[in-house]
Write a protein that holds these residues in place. Structure first.
Motif, PDB file in Angstrom:
ATOM      1  N   PRO A 172       0.872  -1.269  -0.078  1.00 31.54           N
ATOM      2  CA  PRO A 172      -0.074   0.009   0.017  1.00 31.54           C
ATOM      3  C   PRO A 172       0.778   1.291   0.083  1.00 31.54           C
ATOM      4  CG  PRO A 172      -0.669  -1.577   1.519  1.00 31.54           C
ATOM      5  CD  PRO A 172       0.366  -2.197   1.048  1.00 31.54           C
ATOM      6  N   LEU A 173       1.804   1.126   0.695  1.00 32.68           N
ATOM      7  CA  LEU A 173       2.764   2.622   0.891  1.00 32.68           C
ATOM      8  C   LEU A 173       3.326   3.033  -0.578  1.00 32.68           C
ATOM      9  CD1 LEU A 173       4.676   2.356   4.300  1.00 32.68           C
ATOM     10  CD2 LEU A 173       2.819   3.771   3.784  1.00 32.68           C
ATOM     11  N   THR A 174       3.592   2.180  -1.266  1.00 30.12           N
ATOM     12  CA  THR A 174       4.041   2.457  -2.775  1.00 30.12           C
ATOM     13  C   THR A 174       2.852   2.739  -3.667  1.00 30.12           C
ATOM     14  OG1 THR A 174       5.559   0.433  -2.386  1.00 30.12           O
ATOM     15  CG2 THR A 174       5.276   1.429  -4.593  1.00 30.12           C
ATOM     16  N   ALA A 175       1.699   2.159  -3.390  1.00 34.10           N
ATOM     17  CA  ALA A 175       0.419   2.129  -4.189  1.00 34.10           C
ATOM     18  C   ALA A 175       0.191   3.783  -3.838  1.00 34.10           C
ATOM     19  CB  ALA A 175      -0.388   1.050  -4.129  1.00 34.10           C
ATOM     20  N   TYR A 176       0.061   4.214  -2.470  1.00 37.23           N
ATOM     21  CA  TYR A 176      -0.790   5.308  -2.279  1.00 37.23           C
ATOM     22  C   TYR A 176      -0.002   6.486  -2.399  1.00 37.23           C
ATOM     23  CZ  TYR A 176      -3.832   2.208   0.483  1.00 37.23           C
ATOM     24  OH  TYR A 176      -4.482   1.174   0.549  1.00 37.23           O
ATOM     25  N   ALA A 177       1.609   6.305  -3.010  1.00 39.08           N
ATOM     26  CA  ALA A 177       2.620   7.453  -2.780  1.00 39.08           C
ATOM     27  C   ALA A 177       2.015   8.641  -3.439  1.00 39.08           C
ATOM     28  CB  ALA A 177       3.810   7.065  -3.313  1.00 39.08           C
ATOM     29  N   GLY A 178       1.288   8.547  -4.680  1.00 42.52           N
ATOM     30  CA  GLY A 178       0.856   9.868  -5.256  1.00 42.52           C
ATOM     31  C   GLY A 178      -0.335  10.437  -5.088  1.00 42.52           C
ATOM     32  N   LEU A 179      -1.260   9.789  -3.810  1.00 47.19           N
ATOM     33  CA  LEU A 179      -2.323  10.316  -3.554  1.00 47.19           C
ATOM     34  C   LEU A 179      -2.663  11.412  -2.539  1.00 47.19           C
ATOM     35  CD1 LEU A 179      -4.118   6.848  -3.723  1.00 47.19           C
ATOM     36  CD2 LEU A 179      -4.287   8.494  -5.382  1.00 47.19           C
ATOM     37  N   PRO A 180      -3.730  12.048  -2.797  1.00 45.64           N
ATOM     38  CA  PRO A 180      -3.992  12.961  -1.493  1.00 45.64           C
ATOM     39  C   PRO A 180      -4.125  12.535  -0.347  1.00 45.64           C
ATOM     40  CG  PRO A 180      -5.568  13.268  -3.492  1.00 45.64           C
ATOM     41  CD  PRO A 180      -4.794  12.035  -3.782  1.00 45.64           C
ATOM     42  N   LYS A 181      -3.232  13.146   0.762  1.00 50.83           N
ATOM     43  CA  LYS A 181      -3.259  12.761   2.203  1.00 50.83           C
ATOM     44  C   LYS A 181      -4.338  12.979   2.862  1.00 50.83           C
ATOM     45  CE  LYS A 181       1.301  11.056   1.783  1.00 50.83           C
ATOM     46  NZ  LYS A 181       0.955  11.009   0.269  1.00 50.83           N
ATOM     47  N   SER A 182      -4.644  12.295   3.987  1.00 48.32           N
ATOM     48  CA  SER A 182      -5.529  12.555   5.137  1.00 48.32           C
ATOM     49  C   SER A 182      -4.822  12.263   6.181  1.00 48.32           C
ATOM     50  CB  SER A 182      -6.986  11.892   4.746  1.00 48.32           C
ATOM     51  OG  SER A 182      -6.738  10.727   5.675  1.00 48.32           O
ATOM     52  N   PHE A 183      -5.423  12.778   7.405  1.00 46.68           N
ATOM     53  CA  PHE A 183      -4.734  12.442   8.773  1.00 46.68           C
ATOM     54  C   PHE A 183      -5.467  11.135   9.590  1.00 46.68           C
ATOM     55  CE2 PHE A 183      -4.403  16.935   7.822  1.00 46.68           C
ATOM     56  CZ  PHE A 183      -2.879  17.150   8.013  1.00 46.68           C
ATOM     57  N   GLY A 199      -7.162   6.950   9.139  1.00 47.10           N
ATOM     58  CA  GLY A 199      -7.409   5.596   8.617  1.00 47.10           C
ATOM     59  C   GLY A 199      -6.046   5.351   7.760  1.00 47.10           C
ATOM     60  N   ASN A 200      -6.250   5.004   6.709  1.00 46.37           N
ATOM     61  CA  ASN A 200      -4.859   4.606   6.062  1.00 46.37           C
ATOM     62  C   ASN A 200      -4.184   5.923   5.305  1.00 46.37           C
ATOM     63  OD1 ASN A 200      -6.908   5.104   3.596  1.00 46.37           O
ATOM     64  ND2 ASN A 200      -7.069   2.776   3.263  1.00 46.37           N
ATOM     65  N   ARG A 201      -4.553   6.950   5.871  1.00 45.58           N
ATOM     66  CA  ARG A 201      -3.661   8.175   5.592  1.00 45.58           C
ATOM     67  C   ARG A 201      -4.023   8.784   3.985  1.00 45.58           C
ATOM     68  NH1 ARG A 201      -4.040   7.359  10.621  1.00 45.58           N
ATOM     69  NH2 ARG A 201      -2.854   9.032  11.697  1.00 45.58           N
ATOM     70  N   VAL A 202      -5.067   8.289   3.287  1.00 47.57           N
ATOM     71  CA  VAL A 202      -5.276   8.635   1.992  1.00 47.57           C
ATOM     72  C   VAL A 202      -6.729   9.425   1.917  1.00 47.57           C
ATOM     73  CG1 VAL A 202      -5.683   7.811  -0.308  1.00 47.57           C
ATOM     74  CG2 VAL A 202      -3.882   6.810   1.054  1.00 47.57           C
ATOM     75  N   ASN A 203      -6.823  10.299   1.385  1.00 46.92           N
ATOM     76  CA  ASN A 203      -8.116  11.036   1.067  1.00 46.92           C
ATOM     77  C   ASN A 203      -8.837  10.445  -0.082  1.00 46.92           C
ATOM     78  OD1 ASN A 203     -10.300  12.855   0.614  1.00 46.92           O
ATOM     79  ND2 ASN A 203      -9.444  14.410   1.773  1.00 46.92           N
ATOM     80  N   TRP A 204      -9.624   9.593   0.105  1.00 45.65           N
ATOM     81  CA  TRP A 204     -10.174   8.770  -0.739  1.00 45.65           C
ATOM     82  C   TRP A 204     -11.033   9.473  -1.702  1.00 45.65           C
ATOM     83  CZ3 TRP A 204      -7.413   4.761  -2.502  1.00 45.65           C
ATOM     84  CH2 TRP A 204      -6.807   4.193  -1.747  1.00 45.65           C
ATOM     85  N   VAL A 205     -11.910  10.299  -1.005  1.00 43.14           N
ATOM     86  CA  VAL A 205     -12.986  11.309  -1.849  1.00 43.14           C
ATOM     87  C   VAL A 205     -12.389  12.220  -2.596  1.00 43.14           C
ATOM     88  CG1 VAL A 205     -14.510  13.259  -1.186  1.00 43.14           C
ATOM     89  CG2 VAL A 205     -14.629  11.018   0.214  1.00 43.14           C
ATOM     90  N   ASP A 206     -11.005  12.849  -2.410  1.00 37.05           N
ATOM     91  CA  ASP A 206     -10.346  13.782  -3.126  1.00 37.05           C
ATOM     92  C   ASP A 206      -9.575  12.934  -4.123  1.00 37.05           C
ATOM     93  OD1 ASP A 206     -11.018  15.913  -1.757  1.00 37.05           O
ATOM     94  OD2 ASP A 206      -9.091  16.351  -0.927  1.00 37.05           O
ATOM     95  N   SER A 207      -9.059  11.641  -3.832  1.00 36.33           N
ATOM     96  CA  SER A 207      -8.712  10.904  -4.938  1.00 36.33           C
ATOM     97  C   SER A 207      -9.272  10.592  -6.084  1.00 36.33           C
ATOM     98  CB  SER A 207      -7.943   9.450  -4.351  1.00 36.33           C
ATOM     99  OG  SER A 207      -7.202   9.695  -3.462  1.00 36.33           O
ATOM    100  N   LEU A 208     -10.558  10.481  -5.892  1.00 33.25           N
ATOM    101  CA  LEU A 208     -11.720  10.213  -6.806  1.00 33.25           C
ATOM    102  C   LEU A 208     -12.076  11.312  -7.352  1.00 33.25           C
ATOM    103  CD1 LEU A 208     -13.301   7.753  -8.089  1.00 33.25           C
ATOM    104  CD2 LEU A 208     -15.238   8.342  -6.280  1.00 33.25           C
ATOM    105  N   SER A 209     -12.345  12.356  -7.020  1.00 37.77           N
ATOM    106  CA  SER A 209     -12.676  13.502  -7.591  1.00 37.77           C
ATOM    107  C   SER A 209     -11.682  14.093  -8.495  1.00 37.77           C
ATOM    108  CB  SER A 209     -13.322  14.625  -6.633  1.00 37.77           C
ATOM    109  OG  SER A 209     -12.465  15.160  -5.713  1.00 37.77           O
ATOM    110  N   SER A 210     -10.569  14.185  -8.005  1.00 36.17           N
ATOM    111  CA  SER A 210      -9.387  14.795  -8.884  1.00 36.17           C
ATOM    112  C   SER A 210      -8.855  13.824  -9.889  1.00 36.17           C
ATOM    113  CB  SER A 210      -8.222  14.972  -7.609  1.00 36.17           C
ATOM    114  OG  SER A 210      -7.536  13.831  -7.170  1.00 36.17           O
ATOM    115  N   LYS A 211      -9.502  12.729 -10.080  1.00 38.43           N
ATOM    116  CA  LYS A 211      -9.331  11.644 -10.843  1.00 38.43           C
ATOM    117  C   LYS A 211      -8.033  10.832 -10.920  1.00 38.43           C
ATOM    118  CE  LYS A 211     -12.756  12.476 -14.285  1.00 38.43           C
ATOM    119  NZ  LYS A 211     -13.436  13.631 -14.050  1.00 38.43           N
TER     120      LYS A 211
END
Ligand code: HEC
Ligand code: HEC
Ligand code: HEC
Ligand code: HEC
Length: 320
Positions: A185-196, A198-210
């Motif tokens: 996951p740490l490699t896979a998530y590297a370029g995604l918007p962060k959150s503070f 859960g798994n530290r990814v902002n999934w809502v932003d990741s989706l809306s920013s495509k």
């Protein structure tokens, strides 16, 4: 489960008139905010009146504990318990209230030993078991260790235990060669918007920013979700902001049938939802804390400020 229930009632009872927010006692702040986690020990929170839980923390000294309570900690204590409308002084008072519970626990242990020695009349019923950890939760216990992957709130993990590689995550079978071929996951998530959380990814932003483009249908690559933009506001008694439940962010990921009718009857106000239920993994807690951001992120759900024009009576009527 029962103590949590009682606790919620006291939350409701105590919080009337709290919106105008005259300074509250440590006991009230505790009941309204801190007890949500510190009564039952959610996510490894040291439990109220539990000397074992508090002993190692007391050693750090009260100023350190005030600081942790006000600013939060990396291990899951949210700043001010997630309710930043409390003043620093009120949070400190709540810490004092919690610390007093550990000190008062000592005489109680002594009292327990006393009947054996015959010093106390046996007829005297044990009053309130103040020193006992208030909860013997019947649900699978080892949440803090994450031993049970479906245990409540496995997203509230300590630093260093987040996003482990698939063979170590307790979900994938380490003896299967395929598991080792998966991208960590740490490699896979590297370029995604962060959150503070859960798994530290902002999934809502990741989706809306495509940044990600998940396929909606396993077979039909062209299928699109039915996105419904409908917000449902759930009024919350007391000082917490109201909850806005957004259909949009959910239906971008989920099918209507993921929630309706098994989790929620599709009718505004038809479902009784409480924080206690969410903390026990029901209602919103079916997903939040497991596969969506955890309960520590109060503000994401409690996002609507109250129109604070409350009658002055409410203030004067508040006894404490
Ligand atoms: C969402 C759950 C949650 C809420 C609400 C919450 N806490 Fe905590 N608290 C935790 C967790 C988890 C820990 C353990 C984290 C750690 O070890 O750093 C903790 C630890 C603490 C500690 C010990 C910190 C240390 O440095 O050892 C104090 C003091 C504390 N909380 C005070 C409070 C007060 C006061 C409130 C209410 C205003 C509150 N908490 C509300 C989850 C919560
Ligand atoms: C993540 C869970 C979830 C999903 C997915 C979901 N809903 Fe809902 N829905 C809710 C909740 C929560 C409420 C509010 C219930 C309440 O207030 O008691 C609600 C309420 C409704 C209502 C009642 C509105 C009103 O004003 O009375 C309708 C209609 C509805 N949903 C339709 C849908 C449709 C259609 C879909 C799929 C496109 C969908 N929902 C997907 C959780 C969900
Ligand atoms: C069936 C699973 C499910 C249920 C039930 C559910 N959620 Fe969610 N929720 C999600 C997922 C998945 C996301 C998007 C990923 C994320 O933000 O972690 C999400 C996102 C959200 C967001 C968007 C946050 C943002 O950044 O815009 C809010 C707010 C929210 N949920 C509140 C609620 C509330 C309130 C309830 C209960 C009434 C609820 N959810 C029930 C799965 C669920
Ligand atoms: C996943 C969304 C979500 C998160 C995160 C969340 N809440 Fe709630 N909360 C709700 C919903 C939904 C209700 C029920 C509102 C209603 O009465 O319809 C609620 C109700 C409450 C209530 C009213 C009493 C009760 O138990 O019903 C309090 C107090 C409260 N929340 C505090 C908090 C605090 C403090 C946090 C952060 C530690 C938090 N909440 C995080 C969704 C959430």
């Amino acid at each position: 489960m029962k103590p949590l229930h009682i606790l919620v009632l006291s939350v409701l009872g105590l919080s009337f008139g709290a919106t105008a927010h005259a300074a509250q006692s440590g006991k009230d702040v505790y009941a309204q905010t801190c007890a949500l986690c510190h009564a039952a020990g959610v996510a490894g929170a040291p439990r109220f009146a539990n000397t074992t839980d508090w002993a190692p923390r007391l050693a750090a000294g009260t100023p350190k504990l005030y600081d942790s309570a006000i600013k939060g900690t990396a291990k899951g204590m949210p700043a001010k318990g997630g309710n930043t409308t409390w003043s620093d002084a009120e949070v400190k008072a709540a810490v004092d209230h919690m610390l007093a519970s550990v000190k008062s626990a000592k005489p109680d242990t002594a009292a327990k030993a006393a009947p054996a020695g015959g010093a106390v009349p046996a007829a005297e019923p044990a009053p309130l078991p103040a020193a006992a950890p208030p909860v013997a939760v019947a649900t699978p216990a080892p949440t803090a260790t994450g031993a049970d992957v479906n245990a409540f709130n496995r997203l509230l993990k300590p630093v260093g235990k987040r996003n482990p590689p698939p063979p170590e995550d307790g979900i994938h079978d380490p003896s299967n060669d395929g598991t080792h071929a998966l991208l960590p996951p740490l490699t896979a998530y590297a370029g995604l918007p962060k959150s503070f959380a859960g798994n530290r990814v902002n999934w809502v932003d990741s989706l809306s920013s495509k940044k990600i483009n998940p396929r909606w249908d396993r077979i039909d690559a062209a299928a699109d979700p039915i996105v419904m933009d409908l917000n449902i506001v759930r009024e919350v008694k007391g000082s917490m902001p109201d909850v806005v439940y957004p259909h949009k962010q959910h239906t971008e990921w989920l099918d209507c049938s993921n929630c309706h009718p098994a989790i929620f009857i599709p009718q505004k106000g038809a479902n009784a939802i409480s924080m206690a239920a969410i903390l026990m993994g029901e209602k919103c807690g079916v997903c939040h804390g497991k596969v969506a951001f955890p309960v520590s992120e109060c503000r994401l759900c409690h996002s609507k400020k109250k129109d604070i024009v409350r009658p002055a009576v409410a203030q004067t009527a508040a006894p404490k």
